[in-house]
Design a protein around this motif. Structure first.
Motif, PDB file in Angstrom:
ATOM      1  N   VAL A 110      -1.242  34.147   9.476  1.00  0.00           N
ATOM      2  CA  VAL A 110      -1.055  32.915  10.258  1.00  0.00           C
ATOM      3  C   VAL A 110      -1.571  31.707   9.480  1.00  0.00           C
ATOM      4  CG1 VAL A 110      -1.712  31.713  12.374  1.00  0.00           C
ATOM      5  CG2 VAL A 110      -1.128  34.147  12.453  1.00  0.00           C
ATOM      6  N   TRP A 111      -2.724  31.851   8.857  1.00  0.00           N
ATOM      7  CA  TRP A 111      -3.288  30.770   8.025  1.00  0.00           C
ATOM      8  C   TRP A 111      -2.315  30.383   6.921  1.00  0.00           C
ATOM      9  CZ3 TRP A 111      -7.695  27.704   7.272  1.00  0.00           C
ATOM     10  CH2 TRP A 111      -7.940  27.266   5.980  1.00  0.00           C
ATOM     11  N   PHE A 112      -1.836  31.367   6.192  1.00  0.00           N
ATOM     12  CA  PHE A 112      -0.939  31.112   5.072  1.00  0.00           C
ATOM     13  C   PHE A 112       0.382  30.514   5.564  1.00  0.00           C
ATOM     14  CE2 PHE A 112       0.734  31.854   0.838  1.00  0.00           C
ATOM     15  CZ  PHE A 112      -0.397  31.939   0.053  1.00  0.00           C
ATOM     16  N   PHE A 113       0.928  31.055   6.657  1.00  0.00           N
ATOM     17  CA  PHE A 113       2.182  30.544   7.213  1.00  0.00           C
ATOM     18  C   PHE A 113       2.038  29.075   7.605  1.00  0.00           C
ATOM     19  CE2 PHE A 113       5.342  29.667  10.403  1.00  0.00           C
ATOM     20  CZ  PHE A 113       6.455  30.427  10.046  1.00  0.00           C
ATOM     21  N   ALA A 114       0.915  28.745   8.251  1.00  0.00           N
ATOM     22  CA  ALA A 114       0.699  27.371   8.693  1.00  0.00           C
ATOM     23  C   ALA A 114       0.662  26.399   7.515  1.00  0.00           C
ATOM     24  CB  ALA A 114      -0.600  27.281   9.500  1.00  0.00           C
ATOM     25  N   TRP A 115      -0.010  26.801   6.441  1.00  0.00           N
ATOM     26  CA  TRP A 115      -0.121  25.894   5.301  1.00  0.00           C
ATOM     27  C   TRP A 115       1.190  25.807   4.515  1.00  0.00           C
ATOM     28  CZ3 TRP A 115      -3.414  22.203   5.019  1.00  0.00           C
ATOM     29  CH2 TRP A 115      -4.652  22.336   5.641  1.00  0.00           C
ATOM     30  N   ARG A 116       1.966  26.893   4.469  1.00  0.00           N
ATOM     31  CA  ARG A 116       3.289  26.808   3.844  1.00  0.00           C
ATOM     32  C   ARG A 116       4.208  25.909   4.670  1.00  0.00           C
ATOM     33  NH1 ARG A 116       4.006  26.589  -0.670  1.00  0.00           N
ATOM     34  NH2 ARG A 116       6.174  27.285  -0.559  1.00  0.00           N
ATOM     35  N   PHE A 117       4.077  25.979   5.992  1.00  0.00           N
ATOM     36  CA  PHE A 117       4.839  25.087   6.867  1.00  0.00           C
ATOM     37  C   PHE A 117       4.445  23.632   6.614  1.00  0.00           C
ATOM     38  CE2 PHE A 117       5.380  22.583  10.699  1.00  0.00           C
ATOM     39  CZ  PHE A 117       6.668  22.914  11.117  1.00  0.00           C
ATOM     40  N   LEU A 118       3.142  23.364   6.520  1.00  0.00           N
ATOM     41  CA  LEU A 118       2.682  21.997   6.308  1.00  0.00           C
ATOM     42  C   LEU A 118       3.086  21.477   4.930  1.00  0.00           C
ATOM     43  CD1 LEU A 118      -0.857  22.182   7.941  1.00  0.00           C
ATOM     44  CD2 LEU A 118       1.145  20.942   8.794  1.00  0.00           C
ATOM     45  N   SER A 119       3.131  22.339   3.920  1.00  0.00           N
ATOM     46  CA  SER A 119       3.596  21.891   2.607  1.00  0.00           C
ATOM     47  C   SER A 119       5.069  21.505   2.667  1.00  0.00           C
ATOM     48  CB  SER A 119       3.370  22.983   1.564  1.00  0.00           C
ATOM     49  OG  SER A 119       4.259  24.077   1.753  1.00  0.00           O
ATOM     50  N   GLY A 120       5.863  22.258   3.453  1.00  0.00           N
ATOM     51  CA  GLY A 120       7.257  21.895   3.643  1.00  0.00           C
ATOM     52  C   GLY A 120       7.408  20.594   4.413  1.00  0.00           C
ATOM     53  N   LEU A 121       6.562  20.403   5.435  1.00  0.00           N
ATOM     54  CA  LEU A 121       6.592  19.156   6.198  1.00  0.00           C
ATOM     55  C   LEU A 121       6.319  17.961   5.288  1.00  0.00           C
ATOM     56  CD1 LEU A 121       5.180  18.544   9.703  1.00  0.00           C
ATOM     57  CD2 LEU A 121       4.524  16.994   7.879  1.00  0.00           C
ATOM     58  N   ALA A 122       5.339  18.103   4.410  1.00  0.00           N
ATOM     59  CA  ALA A 122       5.031  17.022   3.463  1.00  0.00           C
ATOM     60  C   ALA A 122       6.226  16.739   2.565  1.00  0.00           C
ATOM     61  CB  ALA A 122       3.807  17.391   2.625  1.00  0.00           C
ATOM     62  N   GLY A 123       6.874  17.802   2.069  1.00  0.00           N
ATOM     63  CA  GLY A 123       8.028  17.605   1.198  1.00  0.00           C
ATOM     64  C   GLY A 123       9.176  16.925   1.908  1.00  0.00           C
ATOM     65  N   GLY A 124       9.460  17.304   3.158  1.00  0.00           N
ATOM     66  CA  GLY A 124      10.544  16.672   3.900  1.00  0.00           C
ATOM     67  C   GLY A 124      10.278  15.203   4.149  1.00  0.00           C
ATOM     68  N   ALA A 125       9.051  14.861   4.532  1.00  0.00           N
ATOM     69  CA  ALA A 125       8.716  13.457   4.768  1.00  0.00           C
ATOM     70  C   ALA A 125       8.794  12.640   3.482  1.00  0.00           C
ATOM     71  CB  ALA A 125       7.315  13.362   5.375  1.00  0.00           C
ATOM     72  N   LEU A 126       8.313  13.204   2.383  1.00  0.00           N
ATOM     73  CA  LEU A 126       8.385  12.496   1.100  1.00  0.00           C
ATOM     74  C   LEU A 126       9.832  12.272   0.675  1.00  0.00           C
ATOM     75  CD1 LEU A 126       5.483  14.330  -0.770  1.00  0.00           C
ATOM     76  CD2 LEU A 126       5.520  11.916  -0.110  1.00  0.00           C
ATOM     77  N   MET A 127      10.705  13.250   0.916  1.00  0.00           N
ATOM     78  CA  MET A 127      12.104  13.095   0.551  1.00  0.00           C
ATOM     79  C   MET A 127      12.765  11.983   1.357  1.00  0.00           C
ATOM     80  SD  MET A 127      14.596  14.037  -1.373  1.00  0.00           S
ATOM     81  CE  MET A 127      14.137  15.587  -2.118  1.00  0.00           C
ATOM     82  N   VAL A 128      12.410  11.852   2.622  1.00  0.00           N
ATOM     83  CA  VAL A 128      13.005  10.836   3.484  1.00  0.00           C
ATOM     84  C   VAL A 128      12.488   9.438   3.152  1.00  0.00           C
ATOM     85  CG1 VAL A 128      13.052   9.990   5.868  1.00  0.00           C
ATOM     86  CG2 VAL A 128      13.546  12.375   5.389  1.00  0.00           C
ATOM     87  N   LEU A 129      11.207   9.334   2.805  1.00  0.00           N
ATOM     88  CA  LEU A 129      10.566   8.021   2.725  1.00  0.00           C
ATOM     89  C   LEU A 129      10.442   7.448   1.318  1.00  0.00           C
ATOM     90  CD1 LEU A 129       7.623   8.574   5.243  1.00  0.00           C
ATOM     91  CD2 LEU A 129       9.764   7.364   5.654  1.00  0.00           C
ATOM     92  N   ALA A 130      10.278   8.298   0.296  1.00  0.00           N
ATOM     93  CA  ALA A 130       9.900   7.787  -1.025  1.00  0.00           C
ATOM     94  C   ALA A 130      10.954   6.869  -1.628  1.00  0.00           C
ATOM     95  CB  ALA A 130       9.596   8.957  -1.965  1.00  0.00           C
ATOM     96  N   ALA A 131      12.177   7.362  -1.795  1.00  0.00           N
ATOM     97  CA  ALA A 131      13.207   6.550  -2.445  1.00  0.00           C
ATOM     98  C   ALA A 131      13.538   5.276  -1.675  1.00  0.00           C
ATOM     99  CB  ALA A 131      14.461   7.392  -2.679  1.00  0.00           C
ATOM    100  N   PRO A 132      13.735   5.315  -0.336  1.00  0.00           N
ATOM    101  CA  PRO A 132      14.000   4.067   0.385  1.00  0.00           C
ATOM    102  C   PRO A 132      12.871   3.055   0.278  1.00  0.00           C
ATOM    103  CG  PRO A 132      14.650   5.948   1.725  1.00  0.00           C
ATOM    104  CD  PRO A 132      13.900   6.496   0.542  1.00  0.00           C
ATOM    105  N   ALA A 133      11.634   3.518   0.085  1.00  0.00           N
ATOM    106  CA  ALA A 133      10.527   2.577  -0.079  1.00  0.00           C
ATOM    107  C   ALA A 133      10.540   1.901  -1.442  1.00  0.00           C
ATOM    108  CB  ALA A 133       9.192   3.307   0.120  1.00  0.00           C
ATOM    109  N   VAL A 134      11.099   2.586  -2.436  1.00  0.00           N
ATOM    110  CA  VAL A 134      11.038   2.120  -3.825  1.00  0.00           C
ATOM    111  C   VAL A 134      12.271   1.316  -4.228  1.00  0.00           C
ATOM    112  CG1 VAL A 134      11.074   2.936  -6.219  1.00  0.00           C
ATOM    113  CG2 VAL A 134       9.488   3.956  -4.569  1.00  0.00           C
ATOM    114  N   LEU A 135      13.452   1.774  -3.863  1.00  0.00           N
ATOM    115  CA  LEU A 135      14.690   1.213  -4.407  1.00  0.00           C
ATOM    116  C   LEU A 135      14.917  -0.265  -4.093  1.00  0.00           C
ATOM    117  CD1 LEU A 135      17.197   4.188  -4.042  1.00  0.00           C
ATOM    118  CD2 LEU A 135      15.977   3.393  -6.061  1.00  0.00           C
TER     119      LEU A 135
END
Length: 402
Positions: A110-135
């Motif tokens: 459960v610990w490992f699953f939760a942190w793998r989920f949170l790493s994916g959440l971070a990646g999804g948010a970064l994909m949505v926000l990073a380029a539109p903030a920069v371009l």
């Protein structure tokens, strides 16, 4: 003369801000996707071999990252609307870093699953926000190249996952996770001051009219991007296994093709962006669909090692190269409605994440129940790419096309 000097100084300062912002975007995609997702692939056999988790449980840990990515794609803009993009981007890079650190200690499934989920959440948010903030800081004529540099981080992460991780594994799995955390922290620090100092997104002007529905070309683009996500799955999941077990060449040969895939993914965004700056995002996107359809089909044809290597490089290039093309196409279609560009990119990313997850589970189920027919997987992927091209050609030839 003073006015000319002032103007030149302002241009140089603006160029420096844009360069730092693009570097920050590159670091974000490297940490959020390149390391947080793809470093798990070469780690998986070691995790199973060390009996951290059983093979069936370890597979679910890979799915946890995809589920988190979808959640992050949905949550990114609401979070940015509440706290502004820059703090959220910094926080998500730190979350991905902490997730790597937490995975160094296998407390429980459960610990490992939760942190793998949170790493994916971070990646999804970064994909949505990073380029539109920069371009917006980048001149329109250079946005294709800038977007390519940003998303090149994903490919660099794949290459690093195929080189650094095996070296670190000689010291142990825990040490490998700590190394990934240290590298992510370094990249987060490098990007820290590069993000534009933006405030919360401005609220739209009040209007009694309902928001306009997405145009036909924009709706088609959503579908095309989602089909691309499905079409890449055979290479992203089955390429190494196809070489190692399907062709009987062993894991070492499979790893070589994965590195070729990563090399293509590193160069693809920049080359695609440069092409788009020359011929436009629409034509460049259609060319990519055609090349991808052929490249995805190649493994099913049994044409030999050279063709398989070319397929690995080309598909890897467009796995990352299509991202700036789609983002640029969104901006083209909404050039007169800049406030809609961010939400449209989020919609495209959510569709991408959803279809990628569905295709991963669907093709895995099909593979497990049809006797391990690799060729069928690549044929299905090629069909998805071909359908994306057909949809785009139909839309530009229709009276309602752009």
């Amino acid at each position: 003369m003073d006015e000319e000097a002032t103007t030149l100084t302002m241009k140089v300062a603006g160029g420096n801000r844009a360069a730092w912002a693009v570097l920050a975007g590159f670091c974000a995609s490297l940490v959020g996707i390149g390391l947080a997702r793809f470093a798990y692939t070469p780690l998986l056999p070691a995790i199973i071999g060390a009996r951290w988790f059983a093979p069936s449980l370890a597979a679910y840990l890979g799915a946890a990252n995809l589920a988190g990515y979808l959640a992050g794609a949905l949550a990114g803009r609401p979070l940015a609307a509440k706290w502004s993009p820059a703090p959220v981007l910094r926080g998500m890079m730190l979350l991905a870093t902490i997730a790597c650190l937490a995975c160094a200690v296998p407390v429980s499934f459960v610990w490992f699953f939760a942190w793998r989920f949170l790493s994916g959440l971070a990646g999804g948010a970064l994909m949505v926000l990073a380029a539109p903030a920069v371009l917006p800081l980048v001149p329109p004529s250079r946005r294709g190249l800038a977007g390519g540099v940003i998303f090149m981080g994903v490919g660099v992460g794949i290459v690093l996952s195929g080189t650094l991780v095996p070296l670190w594994l000689r010291q142990g799995i825990r040490e490998t996770w700590l190394g990934l955390a240290a590298l992510s922290l370094l990249l987060s620090a490098l990007a820290w001051k590069g993000w534009p100092a933006q405030t919360r997104p401005a609220a739209a002007e009040p209007s009694h009219r309902r928001p306009a529905a997405p145009s036909r070309p924009l709706r088609a683009l959503y579908v095309e991007y989602a089909l691309n996500a499905a079409g890449w799955v055979p290479h992203m999941i089955f390429l190494v296994d196809f070489v190692a077990r399907g062709l009987g060449l062993g894991l070492q040969a499979g790893a070589h093709y994965w590195v070729l895939f990563g090399i293509g993914a590193s160069a693809g965004p920049v080359l695609a962006g440069m092409l788009a700056d020359r011929i436009g995002f629409g034509p460049a996107l259609r060319a990519s669909f055609a090349l991808e359809a052929v490249a995805v089909l190649i493994p099913a044809l049994g044409l030999g090692a050279a063709w398989l290597a070319a397929s690995s490089v080309i598909v890897g290039a467009f796995v990352t190269g299509t991202v700036p093309l789609v983002l640029g196409r969104v901006h083209e279609l909404l050039v007169h409605h800049p406030t809609l560009q961010g939400p449209a990119w989020q919609t495209a990313t959510v569709g991408f994440a959803l279809f990628q997850a569905l295709a991963a589970y669907g093709l895995s189920f099909l593979f497990a129940h049809d006797g391990g027919d690799y060729a069928r997987l690549f044929v299905i992927g090629a069909c998805a790419m071909g359908l994306a091209l057909i949809i785009d050609l139909f839309v530009i030839r229709s009276p309602a096309g752009p």
